[in-house]
Write an enzyme that holds these catalytic residues in place. Structure first.
Site, PDB file in Angstrom:
ATOM      1  N   ASP A  62      -6.459   3.127  -3.417  1.00 48.83           N
ATOM      2  CA  ASP A  62      -8.129   3.249  -1.592  1.00 48.83           C
ATOM      3  C   ASP A  62      -8.393   4.445  -1.338  1.00 48.83           C
ATOM      4  O   ASP A  62      -7.507   5.695  -1.543  1.00 48.83           O
ATOM      5  CB  ASP A  62      -7.074   2.627  -0.644  1.00 48.83           C
ATOM      6  CG  ASP A  62      -8.211   1.964  -0.071  1.00 48.83           C
ATOM      7  OD1 ASP A  62      -8.539   2.885   0.408  1.00 48.83           O
ATOM      8  OD2 ASP A  62      -7.310   2.199   1.854  1.00 48.83           O
ATOM      9  N   LYS A  96      -3.084   4.772  -2.490  1.00 49.25           N
ATOM     10  CA  LYS A  96      -4.027   5.682  -2.059  1.00 49.25           C
ATOM     11  C   LYS A  96      -4.071   6.774  -2.719  1.00 49.25           C
ATOM     12  O   LYS A  96      -3.471   7.462  -3.712  1.00 49.25           O
ATOM     13  CB  LYS A  96      -3.450   6.478  -0.628  1.00 49.25           C
ATOM     14  CG  LYS A  96      -2.855   5.331   0.429  1.00 49.25           C
ATOM     15  CD  LYS A  96      -4.329   4.981   1.271  1.00 49.25           C
ATOM     16  CE  LYS A  96      -4.102   3.996   2.302  1.00 49.25           C
ATOM     17  NZ  LYS A  96      -5.601   3.021   3.010  1.00 49.25           N
ATOM     18  N   GLY A 128      -4.264  -3.907   6.165  1.00 47.94           N
ATOM     19  CA  GLY A 128      -3.739  -3.584   6.755  1.00 47.94           C
ATOM     20  C   GLY A 128      -3.414  -2.741   7.723  1.00 47.94           C
ATOM     21  O   GLY A 128      -4.427  -1.862   7.094  1.00 47.94           O
ATOM     22  N   GLU A 171     -11.035   0.772  -3.160  1.00 45.97           N
ATOM     23  CA  GLU A 171     -11.552   0.443  -2.073  1.00 45.97           C
ATOM     24  C   GLU A 171     -12.099   1.243  -1.153  1.00 45.97           C
ATOM     25  O   GLU A 171     -11.578   2.553  -1.710  1.00 45.97           O
ATOM     26  CB  GLU A 171      -9.841  -0.129  -1.765  1.00 45.97           C
ATOM     27  CG  GLU A 171     -10.379  -1.053  -0.216  1.00 45.97           C
ATOM     28  CD  GLU A 171      -8.649  -0.465   0.388  1.00 45.97           C
ATOM     29  OE1 GLU A 171      -8.098  -1.385  -0.101  1.00 45.97           O
ATOM     30  OE2 GLU A 171      -8.772  -0.709   1.642  1.00 45.97           O
ATOM     31  N   LYS A 203     -10.295  -7.072   8.032  1.00 46.65           N
ATOM     32  CA  LYS A 203      -9.234  -6.374   8.913  1.00 46.65           C
ATOM     33  C   LYS A 203      -9.929  -6.848  10.990  1.00 46.65           C
ATOM     34  O   LYS A 203     -11.160  -6.890  10.815  1.00 46.65           O
ATOM     35  CB  LYS A 203      -9.282  -4.692   9.327  1.00 46.65           C
ATOM     36  CG  LYS A 203      -9.141  -4.258   8.415  1.00 46.65           C
ATOM     37  CD  LYS A 203      -8.747  -3.046   8.018  1.00 46.65           C
ATOM     38  CE  LYS A 203      -7.393  -2.345   6.803  1.00 46.65           C
ATOM     39  NZ  LYS A 203      -7.816  -0.366   6.715  1.00 46.65           N
ATOM     40  N   ASP A 258     -14.050  -1.631   2.884  1.00 51.40           N
ATOM     41  CA  ASP A 258     -12.760  -1.661   4.614  1.00 51.40           C
ATOM     42  C   ASP A 258     -13.851  -0.662   5.383  1.00 51.40           C
ATOM     43  O   ASP A 258     -14.659  -1.547   5.945  1.00 51.40           O
ATOM     44  CB  ASP A 258     -11.668  -1.332   3.772  1.00 51.40           C
ATOM     45  CG  ASP A 258     -10.459  -0.583   5.640  1.00 51.40           C
ATOM     46  OD1 ASP A 258     -11.297  -1.164   5.824  1.00 51.40           O
ATOM     47  OD2 ASP A 258      -9.904  -0.261   4.993  1.00 51.40           O
ATOM     48  N   SER A 297       1.120  -1.370  -0.220  1.00 49.67           N
ATOM     49  CA  SER A 297      -0.281   0.133   0.207  1.00 49.67           C
ATOM     50  C   SER A 297       1.519   1.313   0.122  1.00 49.67           C
ATOM     51  O   SER A 297       1.875   1.289   0.708  1.00 49.67           O
ATOM     52  CB  SER A 297      -0.587  -0.329   1.602  1.00 49.67           C
ATOM     53  OG  SER A 297      -1.606   1.357   1.424  1.00 49.67           O
ATOM     54  N   LYS A 335      -0.907  -0.844  -4.508  1.00 50.60           N
ATOM     55  CA  LYS A 335      -2.518  -0.556  -4.029  1.00 50.60           C
ATOM     56  C   LYS A 335      -1.420   1.339  -4.277  1.00 50.60           C
ATOM     57  O   LYS A 335      -0.520   1.420  -3.101  1.00 50.60           O
ATOM     58  CB  LYS A 335      -3.000  -0.839  -3.001  1.00 50.60           C
ATOM     59  CG  LYS A 335      -3.860   0.481  -2.048  1.00 50.60           C
ATOM     60  CD  LYS A 335      -4.318  -0.683  -0.825  1.00 50.60           C
ATOM     61  CE  LYS A 335      -4.565   0.506   0.805  1.00 50.60           C
ATOM     62  NZ  LYS A 335      -5.406  -0.688   1.434  1.00 50.60           N
TER      63      LYS A 335
HETATM   64  O1  OSB Z   1      -7.316   1.741   4.673  1.00 53.62           O
HETATM   65  O2  OSB Z   1      -5.869  -0.126   4.255  1.00 53.62           O
HETATM   66  C1  OSB Z   1      -6.614   1.381   5.101  1.00 53.62           C
HETATM   67  C2  OSB Z   1      -3.727   2.434   6.660  1.00 53.62           C
HETATM   68  C3  OSB Z   1      -3.747   2.915   8.415  1.00 53.62           C
HETATM   69  C4  OSB Z   1      -5.730   2.881   7.658  1.00 53.62           C
HETATM   70  C5  OSB Z   1      -6.295   2.566   6.573  1.00 53.62           C
HETATM   71  C6  OSB Z   1      -5.433   1.893   5.885  1.00 53.62           C
HETATM   72  C7  OSB Z   1      -3.805   1.717   5.660  1.00 53.62           C
HETATM   73  C8  OSB Z   1      -2.912   0.896   4.326  1.00 53.62           C
HETATM   74  C9  OSB Z   1      -1.538   0.383   5.002  1.00 53.62           C
HETATM   75  O3  OSB Z   1      -3.682   0.700   3.551  1.00 53.62           O
HETATM   76  C10 OSB Z   1      -1.813  -0.829   4.783  1.00 53.62           C
HETATM   77  C11 OSB Z   1      -0.397  -1.242   5.314  1.00 53.62           C
HETATM   78  O4  OSB Z   1      -0.082  -1.653   6.816  1.00 53.62           O
HETATM   79  O5  OSB Z   1       0.429  -1.561   5.213  1.00 53.62           O
HETATM   80 MG    MG Z   2      -9.035   0.377   2.792  1.00 56.12          MG
END
Ligand code: OSB
Ligand code: MG
Length: 379
Positions: free
Chosen positions: A188, A163, A290, A213, A262, A238, A135, A161
């Site tokens: 995401d 953001k 994650g 996402e 999660k 999510d 990510s 992925k």
């Molecule tokens: O939306 O998946 C998410 C990290 C913190 C809060 C929300 C998210 C995330 C990530 C990081 O996308 C994923 C990772 O742990 O590498």
């Molecule tokens: Mg997410």
């Protein structure tokens, strides 16, 4: 299985690189680690709440309060036949899934360690290695994004992925597609758009993304169902999936075609297994999300990802992307084929370095069961 002692620690660990989502940028990770003792065995859990209530309504302070004042009195000194009995025992506490999940995770670790079995086996998992994706947070420039994608592809990750948020979306995806071609790519949004953005989000369809996402609000299902009808790109939920019941409603409404699991979001491992099984029965693929976990939570995520319907690479990357050093030694590593080995030892199967745990601790509290435990009756 009896929990004889509970210890809570609030930790602060610097991140190797800042992490930016649509709700902000962080440089340090603040999180709670739970230690349980029972039958001469020590077990660990990690809470995925953050300092701020931006991803979810919970924070480290609310989780600390709920665990100390409401969860601990319901689990300390109580005889549980199985860790799956914890979540129902916490039913009177509404919400606060991250707080519940942290204790429940440690109870699964305690149970698995007492039996001398890896957590994956106790959870019902099958694989020896899991598929790893990465990510990539919002960057300061498209050039930095390109460099980050290049680095992660070279490391072997099986999907990328990125953001997105309004103002950092179409151009970011186009830059990655133009430079790297048909790589497995997804985005995401962390709830940054509204249904009024549907025509704009539909412009992502031409990039053949694996999924988008959580484009819309964190507790929304209905608008996602409307949006999915206007997109060819599959929606993955999510934030919206806070329970197995919410997942049933989302699937029935056509609000998503993929779900990210999660454990902290749904109240733990027992609920995650139920969510996994529900999705399998409805042909909804799942992958493990994650929350920038330390090696403790990361190891647990790996164990859960061994269940069969985790058919897409998860957000479970190498420790060194986040912490140097991690709390565990050896750290979690990713092989050049983009897979991670499932730890084979009892429980989480990772070694926590006590001195690193101590150095990162900001706050600590311990609770011990009275000699003649008198568990709360009823709720
Ligand atoms: O939306 O998946 C998410 C990290 C913190 C809060 C929300 C998210 C995330 C990530 C990081 O996308 C994923 C990772 O742990 O590498
Ligand atoms: Mg997410």
């Amino acid at each position: 299985m009896q929990i004889e002692r509970v210890e809570l620690r609030l930790l602060k660990l610097p991140l190797v690189h800042f992490f930016e989502t649509s709700f902000g940028r962080i440089y340090d990770k603040h999180f709670i680690v739970v230690t349980l003792e029972g039958g001469g065995v020590t077990a660990y859990g990690e809470c995925v709440a953050d300092q701020d209530p931006y991803y979810s309504g919970e924070t480290n302070d609310t989780a600390w309060h709920i665990i100390a004042d409401f969860v601990v009195p319901r689990v300390l000194g109580v005889d549980f036949a199985h860790p799956r009995d914890l979540f129902p025992a916490l039913k009177a506490i509404r919400g606060h899934n991250m707080a519940k999940a942290a204790i429940e995770m440690a109870a699964w670790d305690l149970f698995a360690r007492q039996r001398g079995e890896p957590l994956s086996r106790v959870l019902g998992g099958e694989r020896q290695r899991i598929a790893s994706g990465v990510s990539i947070g919002i960057q300061d420039s498209l050039g930095q994004l390109e460099a980050a994608v290049e680095r992660e592809l070279a490391a072997g990750y099986q999907r990328i992925k990125i953001k997105i948020k309004p103002g950092w979306d179409l151009a970011a995806v186009e830059t990655v597609r133009t430079r790297f071609g048909a790589i497995p790519l997804m985005v995401d949004a962390n709830a940054a758009y509204t249904l009024a953005d549907a025509p704009h989000l539909a412009k992502l369809d031409r990039f053949d993304l694996m999924m988008i996402e959580q484009p819309l609000d964190y507790d929304d299902i209905g608008d996602h169902a409307q949006l999915q009808r206007q997109l060819t790109t599959p929606i993955c939920l999510d934030e919206s999936i806070k329970s197995v019941h919410a997942a049933e409603q989302a699937i029935a409404a056509g609000a998503c075609r993929i779900i990210n699991i999660k454990p902290g979001r749904v109240g733990g491992y027992a609920e995650s297994i139920r969510l996994h099984d529900l999705c399998a029965s409805r042909q909804i693929p799942v992958w493990h999300g994650g929350m920038l976990e330390s090696g403790i939570g990361r190891a647990a995520n790996i164990h859960l990802s061994t269940l069969p319907n985790f058919s897409l690479p998860g957000d479970i990357a190498a420790s060194k992307r986040y912490f140097a050093p991690d709390l565990i030694d050896p750290p979690i590593d990713v092989a050049s084929d983009g897979t991670v080995a499932v730890p084979g030892g009892p429980g989480l199967g990772v070694s926590i370095v006590q001195e690193r745990l101590d150095r990162a601790t900001l706050r600590r509290a311990a609770f011990a069961a009275p000699v003649h435990a008198n568990p709360p009756q009823g709720v």
